[in-house]
Motif scaffolding. Structure first.
Motif, PDB file in Angstrom:
ATOM      1  N   ALA A  33      -2.401  -6.786   4.511  1.00 43.67           N
ATOM      2  CA  ALA A  33      -3.611  -6.512   4.991  1.00 43.67           C
ATOM      3  C   ALA A  33      -4.321  -5.245   4.024  1.00 43.67           C
ATOM      4  O   ALA A  33      -5.252  -5.527   3.223  1.00 43.67           O
ATOM      5  N   TYR A  34      -3.242  -4.543   3.844  1.00 37.51           N
ATOM      6  CA  TYR A  34      -3.842  -3.392   2.681  1.00 37.51           C
ATOM      7  C   TYR A  34      -4.782  -4.462   1.160  1.00 37.51           C
ATOM      8  O   TYR A  34      -5.440  -3.833   0.292  1.00 37.51           O
ATOM      9  N   TYR A  36      -5.674  -6.965   0.185  1.00 37.73           N
ATOM     10  CA  TYR A  36      -6.392  -7.510   0.779  1.00 37.73           C
ATOM     11  C   TYR A  36      -7.383  -6.783   1.128  1.00 37.73           C
ATOM     12  O   TYR A  36      -9.063  -7.042   0.502  1.00 37.73           O
ATOM     13  N   TYR A  37      -7.852  -6.057   1.445  1.00 35.19           N
ATOM     14  CA  TYR A  37      -8.675  -5.311   1.386  1.00 35.19           C
ATOM     15  C   TYR A  37      -9.208  -4.578   0.175  1.00 35.19           C
ATOM     16  O   TYR A  37     -10.091  -4.234  -0.521  1.00 35.19           O
ATOM     17  N   LYS A  40     -10.090  -6.574  -2.489  1.00 39.66           N
ATOM     18  CA  LYS A  40     -12.515  -7.042  -2.449  1.00 39.66           C
ATOM     19  C   LYS A  40     -12.897  -5.130  -2.128  1.00 39.66           C
ATOM     20  O   LYS A  40     -14.746  -5.605  -2.159  1.00 39.66           O
ATOM     21  N   LEU A  42     -12.519  -3.138  -0.125  1.00 39.11           N
ATOM     22  CA  LEU A  42     -13.341  -2.976   1.098  1.00 39.11           C
ATOM     23  C   LEU A  42     -12.164  -1.763   1.898  1.00 39.11           C
ATOM     24  O   LEU A  42     -11.372  -0.981   2.166  1.00 39.11           O
ATOM     25  N   TRP A  43     -12.732  -0.933   1.029  1.00 38.81           N
ATOM     26  CA  TRP A  43     -12.273   1.044   1.084  1.00 38.81           C
ATOM     27  C   TRP A  43     -11.897   1.661   1.933  1.00 38.81           C
ATOM     28  O   TRP A  43     -11.059   2.197   3.119  1.00 38.81           O
ATOM     29  N   LYS A  45     -11.733  -0.134   4.720  1.00 38.90           N
ATOM     30  CA  LYS A  45     -11.111  -0.713   5.874  1.00 38.90           C
ATOM     31  C   LYS A  45      -9.159  -0.368   5.359  1.00 38.90           C
ATOM     32  O   LYS A  45      -8.380  -0.790   6.002  1.00 38.90           O
ATOM     33  N   ALA A  46      -9.482  -0.487   4.132  1.00 38.74           N
ATOM     34  CA  ALA A  46      -8.305  -0.312   3.341  1.00 38.74           C
ATOM     35  C   ALA A  46      -7.460   1.357   4.256  1.00 38.74           C
ATOM     36  O   ALA A  46      -6.540   1.672   4.330  1.00 38.74           O
ATOM     37  N   ARG A  71      -9.094   7.841   2.339  1.00 39.82           N
ATOM     38  CA  ARG A  71     -10.480   7.323   2.423  1.00 39.82           C
ATOM     39  C   ARG A  71     -11.106   7.896   0.921  1.00 39.82           C
ATOM     40  O   ARG A  71     -11.643   7.384   0.016  1.00 39.82           O
TER      41      ARG A  71
END
Length: 198
Positions: A33-34, A36-37, A40, A42-43, A45-46, A71
């Motif tokens: 998941a890390y 994939y985020y 894209k 998606l900071w 979410k990561a 973050r």
């Protein structure tokens, strides 16, 4: 016939194996998941995949301590949008899990394709040596340490050398210095192993 004690011991062993299998699956999903985020941009979410006191260290830029500092680091990376390629594939896991303690260590390989239309395109590859912790019932990244093995221009290839590592993020100093000093390909680098044998 096995005794009651023997049956109970067998059940406990099976439960431990089942828990270990579930933990392995959850950790693979977490690290995937890390990737994939990050692909894209998606900071947030990561960053949410990190433990409250989790750390991040990439490319010898120093250590960022705490989920909110992770973050901040991620938000300093280029945004995802038109003409952006930022693939980070998470491959080749070697995991050692202590289900009872709620901790784990993992080694991964990430293959990267990074680029911006009309500007640059690069191949990259890194070794992650990470640790994980079960926090509030969920596995989270306790430390992510990405050791870059190479970056190279896609149209030149690694046989002509590599791109020097960017050692800082503009406007965001790390909380601690890098844990190891190194340079990527063509210099040899071996990320420290969390294990001696499997």
């Amino acid at each position: 016939m096995p005794t009651t004690e023997e049956l109970l011991a067998r059940i406990e062993r099976l439960e431990a194996r089942a828990q270990g299998a579930e933990d392995y699956r959850d950790l693979v999903n977490l690290q995937g998941a890390y990737g994939y985020y990050v692909d894209k941009g998606l900071w947030d979410k990561a960053a949410d995949l990190f433990a409250t006191e989790g750390t991040l260290e990439i490319a010898g830029r120093g250590v960022y301590v705490g989920r909110e500092r992770v973050r901040a680091y991620l938000r300093h990376l280029p945004p995802y949008g038109h003409g952006t390629l930022y693939n980070h594939m998470q491959l080749q896991p070697v995991l050692h899990i202590d289900s009872e303690a709620g901790t784990a260590r993992g080694r991964w390989r990430t293959l990267m394709m990074v680029g911006w239309l009309g500007k640059e395109g690069r191949w990259g590859e890194a070794t992650y040596e990470n640790s994980y912790v079960r926090e509030n019932g969920k596995w989270r990244i306790a430390s992510l340490h990405g050791v870059i093995n190479f970056y190279c221009e896609y149209d030149e290839g690694w046989h002509r050398g590599g791109v020097k590592l960017l050692r800082s993020i503009d406007g965001l100093a790390p909380d601690r210095p890098p844990s190891i000093e190194y340079e990527a390909f063509p210099e040899p680098v071996i990320a420290p192993f969390h294990y001696d044998e499997v």
